[in-house]
Motif scaffolding. Structure first.
Motif, short mmCIF file in Angstrom:
data_model
loop_
_atom_site.label_atom_id
_atom_site.label_comp_id
_atom_site.label_asym_id
_atom_site.label_seq_id
_atom_site.Cartn_x
_atom_site.Cartn_y
_atom_site.Cartn_z
N LEU A 270 -28.58 42.90 3.04
CA LEU A 270 -27.73 42.84 4.24
C LEU A 270 -26.84 44.08 4.24
CD1 LEU A 270 -26.48 41.36 6.69
CD2 LEU A 270 -25.00 40.15 5.08
N ARG A 271 -26.88 44.83 5.31
CA ARG A 271 -26.16 46.10 5.36
C ARG A 271 -25.48 46.27 6.71
NH1 ARG A 271 -27.43 51.55 6.84
NH2 ARG A 271 -26.27 53.07 5.58
N CYS A 272 -24.24 46.73 6.68
CA CYS A 272 -23.48 47.07 7.89
C CYS A 272 -23.13 48.55 7.85
CB CYS A 272 -22.21 46.22 8.00
SG CYS A 272 -21.17 46.64 9.41
N ALA A 273 -23.29 49.23 8.97
CA ALA A 273 -23.02 50.67 9.00
C ALA A 273 -22.59 51.06 10.41
CB ALA A 273 -24.25 51.46 8.58
N ALA A 274 -21.83 52.15 10.47
CA ALA A 274 -21.43 52.73 11.75
C ALA A 274 -22.38 53.87 12.08
CB ALA A 274 -19.99 53.25 11.67
N GLN A 275 -23.02 53.76 13.20
CA GLN A 275 -23.96 54.79 13.66
C GLN A 275 -23.58 55.13 15.09
OE1 GLN A 275 -27.81 53.01 13.07
NE2 GLN A 275 -27.63 53.00 10.85
N ASP A 276 -22.67 56.13 15.20
CA ASP A 276 -22.09 56.46 16.50
C ASP A 276 -23.15 56.57 17.59
OD1 ASP A 276 -19.52 56.49 15.57
OD2 ASP A 276 -19.57 58.60 15.03
N PRO A 277 -22.86 55.95 18.76
CA PRO A 277 -21.67 55.18 19.10
C PRO A 277 -21.87 53.68 18.91
CG PRO A 277 -22.92 55.64 21.08
CD PRO A 277 -23.72 56.21 19.93
N TYR A 278 -22.61 53.29 17.89
CA TYR A 278 -22.94 51.89 17.69
C TYR A 278 -22.50 51.42 16.31
CZ TYR A 278 -26.02 52.68 21.70
OH TYR A 278 -26.51 53.00 22.93
N ALA A 279 -22.40 50.09 16.20
CA ALA A 279 -22.25 49.42 14.92
C ALA A 279 -23.52 48.61 14.69
CB ALA A 279 -21.02 48.51 14.92
N ALA A 280 -24.08 48.71 13.51
CA ALA A 280 -25.38 48.09 13.24
C ALA A 280 -25.29 47.19 12.02
CB ALA A 280 -26.47 49.14 13.05
N VAL A 281 -25.84 45.99 12.14
CA VAL A 281 -25.99 45.06 11.02
C VAL A 281 -27.49 44.89 10.78
CG1 VAL A 281 -25.60 42.74 10.17
CG2 VAL A 281 -23.83 43.88 11.52
N THR A 282 -27.93 45.25 9.59
CA THR A 282 -29.37 45.27 9.29
C THR A 282 -29.69 44.30 8.17
OG1 THR A 282 -29.42 47.62 9.89
CG2 THR A 282 -31.32 46.75 8.71
N VAL A 283 -30.74 43.51 8.38
CA VAL A 283 -31.25 42.59 7.35
C VAL A 283 -32.67 43.01 7.03
CG1 VAL A 283 -31.82 40.21 6.78
CG2 VAL A 283 -29.76 40.71 8.13
N THR A 284 -32.90 43.38 5.77
CA THR A 284 -34.22 43.86 5.35
C THR A 284 -34.73 42.98 4.21
OG1 THR A 284 -33.53 46.12 5.90
CG2 THR A 284 -35.53 45.86 4.59
N ASP A 285 -35.98 42.55 4.31
CA ASP A 285 -36.58 41.75 3.23
C ASP A 285 -37.89 42.38 2.82
OD1 ASP A 285 -39.03 40.30 4.49
OD2 ASP A 285 -37.44 39.96 5.96
N ASP A 286 -38.37 41.99 1.63
CA ASP A 286 -39.65 42.50 1.14
C ASP A 286 -40.69 41.40 1.09
OD1 ASP A 286 -38.63 41.00 -0.88
OD2 ASP A 286 -38.78 42.54 -2.44
N GLY A 287 -40.57 40.46 2.05
CA GLY A 287 -41.54 39.38 2.15
C GLY A 287 -42.80 39.80 2.87
N PRO A 288 -43.56 38.85 3.41
CA PRO A 288 -44.82 39.20 4.10
C PRO A 288 -44.59 39.94 5.41
CG PRO A 288 -44.36 36.85 4.28
CD PRO A 288 -43.38 37.39 3.30
N GLY A 289 -43.42 39.77 6.03
CA GLY A 289 -43.11 40.49 7.25
C GLY A 289 -43.97 40.05 8.43
N LEU A 290 -44.01 40.89 9.45
CA LEU A 290 -44.81 40.63 10.65
C LEU A 290 -45.68 41.84 10.94
CD1 LEU A 290 -42.12 39.08 13.07
CD2 LEU A 290 -43.91 37.85 11.84
N ARG A 291 -46.87 41.56 11.45
CA ARG A 291 -47.74 42.64 11.87
C ARG A 291 -47.23 43.24 13.19
NH1 ARG A 291 -51.77 38.92 9.74
NH2 ARG A 291 -51.86 37.94 11.81
N ALA A 292 -47.73 44.43 13.51
CA ALA A 292 -47.25 45.12 14.72
C ALA A 292 -47.49 44.29 15.97
CB ALA A 292 -47.95 46.48 14.84
#
Length: 358
Positions: A270-292
């Motif tokens: 779980l990561r929060c970061a400032a990316q002007d002009p936005y605020a972003a909250v990112t959740v990244t996992d290493d599970g099976p994920g989703l296909r395109a």
């Protein structure tokens, strides 16, 4: 005519071809120049007054024509957002919303009348649909609670062979209860997004970093029990143009999906970061994920991956998160993580020091 210096005029005098003298006349043109100046000033002043009068008349005529169009445009925006529009009748009753006379050309008054008839029909249909979802979710809570009590009361009278059936009934009741809660949450999120489309929600402000760390502390024990390692990363402060409740709800949805579908032994970041002009909250996992091809449908209501049929869920979590972010002019981004897994990114505008979006 603008020169004020004396003018000299000379005319030769004589007989035949013999010039015997000259007549010289010296004239003062000050009076004539002043008279010319006054007349030109009067002409220019008259021209300016005429131009000013034409401008005032043009502005009045433009306002007479454009004013009903502006109100009609505002009503169209409200209708598009799913809100009851401010009706614009040619002569509305006093004391009610939109009671001012619209005026304008007859064609515009006729257009406003036709729009009001359409708006009433569309708004009534949208409101009935919204109420149906909300009322259904509310009204089914009491029968659900009563049914659960009856099932629990029968538990003591069941034979050992009926334990499996009892567990299955309770599981289905839990699933139905979750579905009703999610439907109500989705209806609320859609209504809120519609309101924010046409109303000023710029005063909302929260610290995205603080919300991120708070939700991490709440979800870390849940992840540990599920065999998932959850980590968090956030700077000291990231002002976001949304409420802490909205951002917390979105973060809960993303974390719940990641922990639920990543599987035992997975890692979730779980990561929060400032990316002007936005605020972003990112959740990244290493599970099976989703296909395109699955990511395209991930925010569709009730859609679930065919590979996750054995996992509980309603398929409404991501649509709810998307509606909440859309209401704040944000977005939900789903991309594959490397080397495997899924990255879900909630993006909202950053807030300035006074609370409004940048």
């Amino acid at each position: 005519p603008w020169s004020r210096a004396p003018r000299m005029f000379a005319e030769p005098a004589g007989t035949g071809t013999q010039v015997s003298g000259a007549v010289v006349l010296r004239a003062d043109v000050t009076t004539a120049a002043e008279d010319v100046t006054r007349r030109w000033a009067a002409v220019l002043a008259g021209t300016a007054l005429v131009a000013l009068g034409c401008t005032v008349l043009a502005r009045a005529a433009t306002r007479w024509v454009v004013s009903p169009l502006r109100r009609l445009d505002r009503a169209v925006g409200e209708l598009a957002a799913g809100l009851p529009p401010e009706h614009t009748p040619p002569v509305a009753p006093p004391g009610r919303r939109g009671s001012a006379s619209v005026g304008g050309p007859p064609e515009l008054r006729q257009l406003a009348t036709g729009f009001n008839r359409m708006a009433r029909t569309v708004t009534a249909a949208l409101e009935q649909q919204r109420r149906l979802v909300a009322d259904t979710s509310h009204q089914m809570r009491n029968p659900m609670a009563a049914l659960r009590l009856r099932v629990d009361a029968l538990h003591t009278h069941l034979r050992p062979s009926g334990e499996r059936t009892y567990t299955g009934v309770n599981t289905e009741l839990d699933r139905l209860q979750t579905l009703l809660d999610d439907m109500l949450a989705l209806a609320t999120a859609e209504h809120r997004a519609g309101e924010l489309t046409v109303t000023d929600g710029s005063g909302a402000r929260c610290d995205a970093a603080e919300v991120t760390l708070t939700q991490y502390r709440l979800w870390e024990p849940v992840a540990r029990r599920a065999g998932v390692r959850l980590t968090a990363e956030a700077p000291e402060s990231v002002p976001a143009a949304c409420t802490d409740r909205e951002l917390a709800q979105v973060t809960d949805i993303l974390l719940d999906n990641a922990i639920k579908y990543a599987g035992d032994g997975a890692r979730v970041r779980l990561r929060c970061a400032a990316q002007d002009p936005y605020a972003a909250v990112t959740v990244t996992d290493d599970g099976p994920g989703l296909r395109a091809e699955e990511i395209v449908h991930a925010t569709t209501r009730f859609w679930r991956s065919s590979r996750q049929t054995g996992t509980s869920g309603t398929g409404l979590g991501l649509p709810i998160a998307e509606q909440l972010l859309t209401g704040r002019t944000g977005r939900l981004e789903l991309t594959p993580a490397q080397p495997r897994g899924l990255r879900a990114r909630a993006v909202v505008p950053r807030a300035d020091t006074e609370g409004g979006p940048q």
